[in-house]
Motif scaffolding. Structure first.
Motif, mmCIF file in Angstrom:
data_model
loop_
_atom_site.group_PDB
_atom_site.id
_atom_site.type_symbol
_atom_site.label_atom_id
_atom_site.label_comp_id
_atom_site.label_asym_id
_atom_site.label_seq_id
_atom_site.Cartn_x
_atom_site.Cartn_y
_atom_site.Cartn_z
ATOM 1 N N ARG A 128 0.801 -1.224 0.000
ATOM 2 C CA ARG A 128 0.000 0.000 0.000
ATOM 3 C C ARG A 128 0.833 1.274 0.000
ATOM 4 O O ARG A 128 0.345 2.328 -0.410
ATOM 5 C CB ARG A 128 -0.939 -0.012 1.206
ATOM 6 C CG ARG A 128 -1.978 -1.131 1.137
ATOM 7 C CD ARG A 128 -2.683 -1.326 2.455
ATOM 8 N NE ARG A 128 -3.587 -2.475 2.411
ATOM 9 C CZ ARG A 128 -4.028 -3.123 3.485
ATOM 10 N NH1 ARG A 128 -3.637 -2.735 4.695
ATOM 11 N NH2 ARG A 128 -4.837 -4.157 3.354
ATOM 12 N N THR A 129 2.067 1.199 0.481
ATOM 13 C CA THR A 129 2.910 2.395 0.523
ATOM 14 C C THR A 129 4.063 2.312 -0.476
ATOM 15 O O THR A 129 4.976 3.132 -0.431
ATOM 16 C CB THR A 129 3.478 2.598 1.945
ATOM 17 O OG1 THR A 129 4.229 1.436 2.318
ATOM 18 C CG2 THR A 129 2.358 2.824 2.952
ATOM 19 N N LEU A 130 4.008 1.339 -1.366
ATOM 20 C CA LEU A 130 5.053 1.170 -2.367
ATOM 21 C C LEU A 130 4.673 1.872 -3.663
ATOM 22 O O LEU A 130 3.491 2.090 -3.944
ATOM 23 C CB LEU A 130 5.276 -0.319 -2.650
ATOM 24 C CG LEU A 130 5.686 -1.200 -1.471
ATOM 25 C CD1 LEU A 130 5.747 -2.656 -1.906
ATOM 26 C CD2 LEU A 130 7.024 -0.754 -0.887
ATOM 27 N N SER A 131 5.677 2.195 -4.463
ATOM 28 C CA SER A 131 5.404 2.728 -5.794
ATOM 29 C C SER A 131 4.850 1.603 -6.673
ATOM 30 O O SER A 131 4.928 0.417 -6.322
ATOM 31 C CB SER A 131 6.678 3.287 -6.416
ATOM 32 O OG SER A 131 7.562 2.226 -6.751
ATOM 33 N N LYS A 132 4.318 1.975 -7.813
ATOM 34 C CA LYS A 132 3.766 0.977 -8.734
ATOM 35 C C LYS A 132 4.830 -0.034 -9.147
ATOM 36 O O LYS A 132 4.572 -1.246 -9.177
ATOM 37 C CB LYS A 132 3.189 1.673 -9.965
ATOM 38 C CG LYS A 132 2.557 0.720 -10.969
ATOM 39 C CD LYS A 132 1.973 1.479 -12.155
ATOM 40 C CE LYS A 132 1.381 0.510 -13.179
ATOM 41 N NZ LYS A 132 0.816 1.238 -14.356
ATOM 42 N N ASP A 133 6.026 0.438 -9.457
ATOM 43 C CA ASP A 133 7.099 -0.465 -9.877
ATOM 44 C C ASP A 133 7.547 -1.363 -8.725
ATOM 45 O O ASP A 133 7.784 -2.565 -8.919
ATOM 46 C CB ASP A 133 8.289 0.332 -10.409
ATOM 47 C CG ASP A 133 7.986 1.012 -11.741
ATOM 48 O OD1 ASP A 133 7.003 0.611 -12.403
ATOM 49 O OD2 ASP A 133 8.728 1.944 -12.102
ATOM 50 N N GLU A 134 7.667 -0.789 -7.539
ATOM 51 C CA GLU A 134 8.066 -1.584 -6.374
ATOM 52 C C GLU A 134 7.047 -2.676 -6.087
ATOM 53 O O GLU A 134 7.401 -3.828 -5.810
ATOM 54 C CB GLU A 134 8.224 -0.675 -5.153
ATOM 55 C CG GLU A 134 9.420 0.256 -5.241
ATOM 56 C CD GLU A 134 9.369 1.393 -4.239
ATOM 57 O OE1 GLU A 134 10.376 2.117 -4.120
ATOM 58 O OE2 GLU A 134 8.317 1.575 -3.580
ATOM 59 N N ASP A 135 5.767 -2.320 -6.191
ATOM 60 C CA ASP A 135 4.731 -3.307 -5.906
ATOM 61 C C ASP A 135 4.668 -4.373 -6.992
ATOM 62 O O ASP A 135 4.354 -5.532 -6.710
ATOM 63 C CB ASP A 135 3.371 -2.630 -5.750
ATOM 64 C CG ASP A 135 2.341 -3.562 -5.138
ATOM 65 O OD1 ASP A 135 2.671 -4.210 -4.116
ATOM 66 O OD2 ASP A 135 1.227 -3.669 -5.679
ATOM 67 N N SER A 136 4.971 -4.006 -8.224
ATOM 68 C CA SER A 136 4.997 -4.997 -9.306
ATOM 69 C C SER A 136 6.055 -6.063 -9.034
ATOM 70 O O SER A 136 5.819 -7.260 -9.246
ATOM 71 C CB SER A 136 5.275 -4.315 -10.648
ATOM 72 O OG SER A 136 4.205 -3.484 -11.021
ATOM 73 N N VAL A 137 7.210 -5.639 -8.556
ATOM 74 C CA VAL A 137 8.270 -6.596 -8.228
ATOM 75 C C VAL A 137 7.850 -7.449 -7.036
ATOM 76 O O VAL A 137 8.031 -8.673 -7.038
ATOM 77 C CB VAL A 137 9.598 -5.868 -7.946
ATOM 78 C CG1 VAL A 137 10.657 -6.854 -7.445
ATOM 79 C CG2 VAL A 137 10.086 -5.156 -9.203
ATOM 80 N N ARG A 138 7.276 -6.822 -6.024
ATOM 81 C CA ARG A 138 6.796 -7.567 -4.849
ATOM 82 C C ARG A 138 5.794 -8.639 -5.258
ATOM 83 O O ARG A 138 5.899 -9.805 -4.855
ATOM 84 C CB ARG A 138 6.148 -6.600 -3.850
ATOM 85 C CG ARG A 138 5.616 -7.260 -2.579
ATOM 86 C CD ARG A 138 4.749 -6.289 -1.773
ATOM 87 N NE ARG A 138 3.470 -6.045 -2.418
ATOM 88 C CZ ARG A 138 2.358 -6.756 -2.193
ATOM 89 N NH1 ARG A 138 2.377 -7.759 -1.332
ATOM 90 N NH2 ARG A 138 1.236 -6.466 -2.823
ATOM 91 N N ARG A 139 4.828 -8.267 -6.070
ATOM 92 C CA ARG A 139 3.789 -9.204 -6.488
ATOM 93 C C ARG A 139 4.359 -10.322 -7.360
ATOM 94 O O ARG A 139 3.936 -11.477 -7.261
ATOM 95 C CB ARG A 139 2.676 -8.460 -7.232
ATOM 96 C CG ARG A 139 1.863 -7.531 -6.334
ATOM 97 C CD ARG A 139 0.863 -6.728 -7.156
ATOM 98 N NE ARG A 139 -0.111 -7.610 -7.774
ATOM 99 C CZ ARG A 139 -1.225 -8.030 -7.179
ATOM 100 N NH1 ARG A 139 -1.513 -7.636 -5.952
ATOM 101 N NH2 ARG A 139 -2.061 -8.836 -7.806
ATOM 102 N N PHE A 140 5.317 -9.992 -8.213
ATOM 103 C CA PHE A 140 5.945 -11.017 -9.043
ATOM 104 C C PHE A 140 6.620 -12.071 -8.171
ATOM 105 O O PHE A 140 6.476 -13.278 -8.406
ATOM 106 C CB PHE A 140 6.972 -10.379 -9.985
ATOM 107 C CG PHE A 140 7.772 -11.385 -10.773
ATOM 108 C CD1 PHE A 140 7.220 -12.025 -11.871
ATOM 109 C CD2 PHE A 140 9.075 -11.697 -10.403
ATOM 110 C CE1 PHE A 140 7.954 -12.969 -12.595
ATOM 111 C CE2 PHE A 140 9.818 -12.630 -11.114
ATOM 112 C CZ PHE A 140 9.253 -13.268 -12.218
ATOM 113 N N ILE A 141 7.350 -11.626 -7.173
ATOM 114 C CA ILE A 141 8.040 -12.559 -6.277
ATOM 115 C C ILE A 141 7.037 -13.486 -5.592
ATOM 116 O O ILE A 141 7.227 -14.709 -5.542
ATOM 117 C CB ILE A 141 8.871 -11.790 -5.233
ATOM 118 C CG1 ILE A 141 10.026 -11.043 -5.916
ATOM 119 C CG2 ILE A 141 9.412 -12.740 -4.160
ATOM 120 C CD1 ILE A 141 10.720 -10.040 -5.016
ATOM 121 N N LEU A 142 5.952 -12.918 -5.090
ATOM 122 C CA LEU A 142 4.972 -13.717 -4.346
ATOM 123 C C LEU A 142 4.189 -14.666 -5.248
ATOM 124 O O LEU A 142 3.908 -15.803 -4.863
ATOM 125 C CB LEU A 142 4.011 -12.793 -3.595
ATOM 126 C CG LEU A 142 4.621 -11.952 -2.473
ATOM 127 C CD1 LEU A 142 3.561 -11.077 -1.820
ATOM 128 C CD2 LEU A 142 5.296 -12.835 -1.428
#
Length: 231
Positions: free
Chosen positions: A31-45
């Protein structure tokens, strides 16, 4: 037929709220990440159960080849700083991407979805939370940390369908320091009974935490992971 639902107790809600204050849960939910940061987070998960392991850093760089290598590395460092993932000391491997462990643990989880492989959870709460995170049936094979007895849990439609031993409980550790991977995750485990927890605890320093019945621990897993991929 055994059907145990998550039990939404006041204590479990208070534990979660305290964890939110101590840990950076807003970042872990993206929720507090940038769009790019969250995209990487979601890819990992989302890739971890497909691969049966956390993606290697080179695989992440390849997936996000539209970014410069330095940008991907900066994003991984940011995710590490907010404890959404945990990198090793050399920052060359991801050792934790909650709920997934980058190495073998006593918590093996089988997600019943086509194309998914066995994974290892960081702790017992993480294992219990995976059914909510991926909205699928789950089989958990773990051990009583005191006696080594095998613990088997089957979750169907987000209800516990099989529980062996039937008196299994969870110790939820709350002595957070630095990051979850190196503190609370190491000590949050299943016990085959309350007595086995008491026997294990004898002679040890008193730790901050809670001994939870399985339904209460199940609810805590829901709170931690149900919305992990929703934003």
């Amino acid at each position: 037929m055994l059907l145990l639902k998550p039990e939404p107790t006041r204590r479990a809600k208070e534990i979660f709220q305290e964890a939110c204050c101590i840990e950076n849960m807003e970042a872990k939910f993206g929720r507090t990440l940038s769009k790019d940061e969250d995209s990487v987070r979601r890819f990992i998960l989302t890739q971890s159960p497909i691969l049966g392991r956390i993606p290697f850093i080179d695989e992440i760089r390849k997936e996000f080849n539209k970014f410069q290598k330095e940008k991907v590395d900066a994003i991984l460092n940011k995710l590490h700083q907010v404890d959404a993932i945990h990198l090793d000391n050399d920052k060359t491997n991801i050792v934790a991407a909650y709920p997934f462990s980058g190495s073998e643990t006593s918590h093996q989880v089988y997600l019943n979805r086509k194309g998914f492989k066995r994974v290892y959870a960081m702790c017992s709460i993480d294992a219990l939370g995976m059914s909510f995170m991926f909205n699928c049936d789950v089989s958990i094979e773990s051990l009583c940390i005191h006696c080594g007895e095998k613990i088997e849990i089957e979750i169907r439609d987000n209800e516990i369908f099989v529980l062996n031993p039937k008196n299994t409980v969870v110790w939820y550790d709350m002595e957070y320091s630095c990051c979850a991977a190196t503190s609370v995750c190491k000590h949050t485990n299943f016990f085959s009974s309350e007595k086995h927890y008491e026997d294990w605890q004898k002679g040890k320093p008193i730790k901050k935490g809670n001994l939870l019945p399985i339904q209460e621990a199940f609810y805590l897993g829901k709170l931690f992971f149900e919305n992990r991929l929703d934003n």
